[in-house]
Write a protein that holds these residues in place. Sequence first.
Motif, PDB file in Angstrom:
ATOM      1  N   MET A  84      27.397  38.503  21.214  1.00  6.80           N
ATOM      2  CA  MET A  84      28.635  39.098  21.971  1.00  6.80           C
ATOM      3  C   MET A  84      28.048  39.705  23.617  1.00  6.80           C
ATOM      4  O   MET A  84      26.892  39.350  23.926  1.00  6.80           O
ATOM      5  N   VAL A  85      29.134  39.624  24.275  1.00  5.89           N
ATOM      6  CA  VAL A  85      28.503  39.455  25.886  1.00  5.89           C
ATOM      7  C   VAL A  85      29.964  40.793  26.391  1.00  5.89           C
ATOM      8  O   VAL A  85      31.075  40.909  26.087  1.00  5.89           O
ATOM      9  N   ILE A  86      29.348  41.617  27.858  1.00  3.07           N
ATOM     10  CA  ILE A  86      29.780  42.481  27.926  1.00  3.07           C
ATOM     11  C   ILE A  86      29.826  41.910  29.437  1.00  3.07           C
ATOM     12  O   ILE A  86      29.827  41.884  30.507  1.00  3.07           O
ATOM     13  N   LEU A  87      31.217  41.676  29.990  1.00  2.00           N
ATOM     14  CA  LEU A  87      32.278  41.329  30.763  1.00  2.00           C
ATOM     15  C   LEU A  87      33.328  41.486  31.705  1.00  2.00           C
ATOM     16  O   LEU A  87      33.244  42.896  30.955  1.00  2.00           O
ATOM     17  N   ASP A  88      33.270  41.693  32.521  1.00  2.00           N
ATOM     18  CA  ASP A  88      34.423  42.760  33.281  1.00  2.00           C
ATOM     19  C   ASP A  88      35.831  41.071  33.899  1.00  2.00           C
ATOM     20  O   ASP A  88      35.366  39.683  34.062  1.00  2.00           O
ATOM     21  N   TRP A  89      36.668  41.243  34.065  1.00  2.00           N
ATOM     22  CA  TRP A  89      37.586  40.713  34.404  1.00  2.00           C
ATOM     23  C   TRP A  89      38.614  41.038  35.818  1.00  2.00           C
ATOM     24  O   TRP A  89      39.315  42.042  35.147  1.00  2.00           O
ATOM     25  N   TRP A  90      38.545  40.211  36.648  1.00  2.00           N
ATOM     26  CA  TRP A  90      39.778  40.868  37.839  1.00  2.00           C
ATOM     27  C   TRP A  90      40.925  40.082  38.060  1.00  2.00           C
ATOM     28  O   TRP A  90      40.382  38.873  38.138  1.00  2.00           O
ATOM     29  N   ALA A  91      41.935  40.426  37.674  1.00  2.00           N
ATOM     30  CA  ALA A  91      43.079  39.906  38.248  1.00  2.00           C
ATOM     31  C   ALA A  91      43.176  39.323  38.819  1.00  2.00           C
ATOM     32  O   ALA A  91      42.509  39.997  40.691  1.00  2.00           O
ATOM     33  N   ASP A  92      43.709  38.475  39.260  1.00  2.00           N
ATOM     34  CA  ASP A  92      44.097  37.263  40.759  1.00  2.00           C
ATOM     35  C   ASP A  92      45.320  37.442  41.194  1.00  2.00           C
ATOM     36  O   ASP A  92      46.100  37.889  42.194  1.00  2.00           O
ATOM     37  N   TYR A  93      46.345  38.344  40.351  1.00  2.00           N
ATOM     38  CA  TYR A  93      47.688  39.120  40.746  1.00  2.00           C
ATOM     39  C   TYR A  93      48.198  40.254  40.002  1.00  2.00           C
ATOM     40  O   TYR A  93      47.461  39.697  38.628  1.00  2.00           O
ATOM     41  N   PRO A  94      48.206  40.506  40.138  1.00  2.00           N
ATOM     42  CA  PRO A  94      49.064  41.830  38.778  1.00  2.00           C
ATOM     43  C   PRO A  94      50.370  41.566  37.850  1.00  2.00           C
ATOM     44  O   PRO A  94      51.669  41.617  37.908  1.00  2.00           O
ATOM     45  N   ASP A  95      50.259  40.636  36.863  1.00  2.00           N
ATOM     46  CA  ASP A  95      50.702  39.945  35.910  1.00  2.00           C
ATOM     47  C   ASP A  95      50.253  40.234  34.682  1.00  2.00           C
ATOM     48  O   ASP A  95      48.577  39.497  35.102  1.00  2.00           O
TER      49      ASP A  95
END
Length: 128
Positions: A62-73
């Motif tokens: 298991m891993v705690i990661l983040d994800w950032w959207a390049d564009y709001p879709d």
Amino acid sequence: MAGAGYPNGIDVRLWRTGTNLELSRWRRPSRRSWRAWECGWSWSSADASSQREAARKGEADMVILDWWADYPDADNFLYPLFYSGSFGPGGNYAFYSDPGTDSLILRARRTTDDAARTTLYRRIDERV
């Protein structure tokens, strides 16, 4: 866990970086939950590069990661994170695979009508 075929429970190693205070606060309440699920677990603190590399290769339980959207879709989240063709380096570190979800994702990506896309992405979101 016994009903799922693990009569002795399972041991899980959760990877995280030591720099995110909000994510590290998750540790205390989760201990009780893990015990209730008959899971032994340990934390692994690693630098972000090592953590992501282990996740991409499928080496992290298991891993705690983040994800950032390049564009709001919605596609910017659902395609990379849940489409089976995006395994590993493509963003699907969970190696999530469901042909029905794949089909809906591809259909939504080809749909130009905004209302229809929204409906499809909501269905996908409910599935995953």
